[in-house]
Structures are given as C-alpha cells and as structure tokens.
Design an enzyme around this catalytic site. Structure first.
Site, mmCIF file in Angstrom:
data_model
loop_
_atom_site.group_PDB
_atom_site.id
_atom_site.type_symbol
_atom_site.label_atom_id
_atom_site.label_comp_id
_atom_site.label_asym_id
_atom_site.label_seq_id
_atom_site.Cartn_x
_atom_site.Cartn_y
_atom_site.Cartn_z
ATOM 1 N N HIS A 158 111.426 -33.806 178.380
ATOM 2 C CA HIS A 158 110.556 -34.804 178.510
ATOM 3 C C HIS A 158 109.670 -34.663 177.024
ATOM 4 C CE1 HIS A 158 111.061 -34.927 182.809
ATOM 5 N NE2 HIS A 158 110.648 -36.252 182.701
ATOM 6 N N LYS A 162 103.727 -34.183 178.161
ATOM 7 C CA LYS A 162 103.732 -33.877 179.505
ATOM 8 C C LYS A 162 103.114 -32.651 179.661
ATOM 9 C CE LYS A 162 106.974 -34.049 183.466
ATOM 10 N NZ LYS A 162 105.946 -34.955 184.111
#
Length: 270
Positions: A158, A162
C-alpha cells in the site's frame, strides 16, 4: 431526491471520504445527506463543495455525527476504530445502515459491532471491491483443496500513508484461508520475522506488508508446495472501486434485517 437513499459520509476530507462523496453525488440512486469531520477541523461549518475546491453543494460539514446520522438512511464510515465504534452506537439507535470500511479493528471492537448489529444493519469489510471479495472466495476454496504441506504467505502493498499493517484486506484473505483449513487464524498467524527465526512452522499463515509511494493496493496469496506454487493476485489501480462497493453495500442494506454482514452477502457470494 425523495426517491433516493440519503447517505452520510464520516470523515469527509480524507482521500476516501472525498471519493465517496463524488461517487454518491454522481449516483441516481442516492443523495448526500450529510458529512462530518473531527472537531476543530478547518472544514467544520463550511459548505462541502467549497471546502473541496468545487462548486457549492448546500451541504455543511458538521462535527457532530448525530446531527447527520438522524437525517440519513445509511452511513459510510472509513475512519478510525474509536470513531467507528462511537458511530455504531448512534446508527444502532437510529436503525441506520452502517457501512464500515475502517481497518485496524480489534477483536473487542468487532464484538462491540456485533452488539450494535442486533439493532441495525452493519456491512463491514476490509475491502469492498468485487475483485477482492472474489479473491477471498477463491483463497478459501484453494485452502480447502490443499493440505498444510502447502505453505501460505499473504503479501500486501500500500501507499506510504497507510497506518495499519497487515491491511484489512490481507487479514480478510487470511481469515478465508483459515476457514478453508478449518483453523482459527489467531492460532496460525505469523506476522513478523526478523533474525534467527528458525524453520517455518507447518500450517502457519504468513503475512508481509510493503509500504511506499502511491500504491493503491496489491495483494498476493501464495500457496507454496514442493515443486510448485499457486499465486492468487489482486491489483487495485483506482480507489474508486472501494467507493463504488461501499455505495452498493449502503443501497443493499436498505430493508435487510439487522445483522453483521460482509461484502460477500452484498454480492450474493456468502
């Protein structure tokens, strides 16, 4: 507008919040009933459209979730665990559909949501895309077909912003594999390897998290056996898939009996 579903968005200023707002406002089946931000945020009291740098919408950004929940038929919530639990108490009282994309929820958090779901519809998923939910079903089926001689590793990537790991989607996939094997994920999860770890334990489900750049979301489920590997993969390139899935869940929840549902229920795959 009277014939469309009123949906409120919690956490309007975030990337996901703004994507949800755009998706709802473009829908002919829903309208934006209200939005919230945390107390003290610069958007509070402003017209939402102007705060987003767009044309005025007539929707004011509120800092009181109750203010918008009582005007909505559904709430979409991609916020934080603490905020989501507070919202769930309010949606349960209002008998309002609560669509939850918040990740990082603990077992006790989920138990609290189970209690709220006795009074209202909750649809919760670590990932709301069609492709990922199909992937969870495939991962479960492959796990059912293979024994523990096939080591399972789940790798997720990600963007750098995040804050939780493993991702909610990775944990969804781990739960699916564990169900396929008839075990509890908590008993076989291996989330960290560093130094002299020793040989891999048979039957463990391993997790690895990568963070960098603007990666929307990539997930691999690897079944590694002697002489062969099976790799199931999903790559997200557009955050809009999550917003469209959340909207679909909010519309599906209208008229459903109170309960704690998953996207597999929404997609008819449960």
């Amino acid at each position: 507008m009277a014939d469309t579903v009123g949906i409120a968005v919690m956490g309007a200023s975030g990337r996901m919040g703004q994507m949800l707002i755009d998706t709802i406002m473009a829908s002919d089946k829903a309208h934006l009933a209200g939005v919230t931000e945390r107390p003290g945020h610069a958007w509070i009291g402003r017209d939402l459209g102007e705060a987003m740098g767009k044309a005025p919408t007539g929707v004011r950004v509120a800092d009181d979730p109750l203010e918008v929940i009582v005007t909505a038929q559904a709430v979409i919530d991609f916020t934080t665990p603490a905020a989501t639990l507070a919202h769930a108490q309010l949606t349960a009282q209002a008998r309002c559909v609560h669509v939850i994309g918040t990740t990082g929820l603990s077992d006790s958090d989920i138990a609290a949501l189970d209690a709220a779901a006795r009074h209202a519809v909750i649809v919760r998923a670590g990932n709301m895309s069609l492709g990922v939910n199909l992937l969870t079903r495939l991962a479960q089926q492959v796990a059912q077909a293979l024994d523990a001689d096939f080591d399972v590793e789940i790798i997720e990537a990600h963007h750098r912003h995040k804050v939780d790991a493993p991702s909610g989607t990775a944990l969804m996939l781990g739960e699916a594999v564990a169900r396929g094997r008839g075990v509890d994920l908590a008993d076989v999860s291996d989330r960290g390897r560093d130094g002299m770890t020793g040989e891999r334990k048979r039957g463990d489900i391993g997790f690895a998290a990568l963070r960098g750049g603007d990666i929307v979301g990539e997930h691999d489920v690897i079944f590694a056996g002697a002489g062969e590997r099976i790799v199931l993969r999903h790559v997200a390139t557009d955050r809009g898939i999550f917003a469209r899935g959340a909207l679909r869940a909010a519309l599906w929840g209208q008229g459903q009996a109170p309960g704690h549902y998953a996207m597999l229920d929404v997609l008819g795959l449960a």
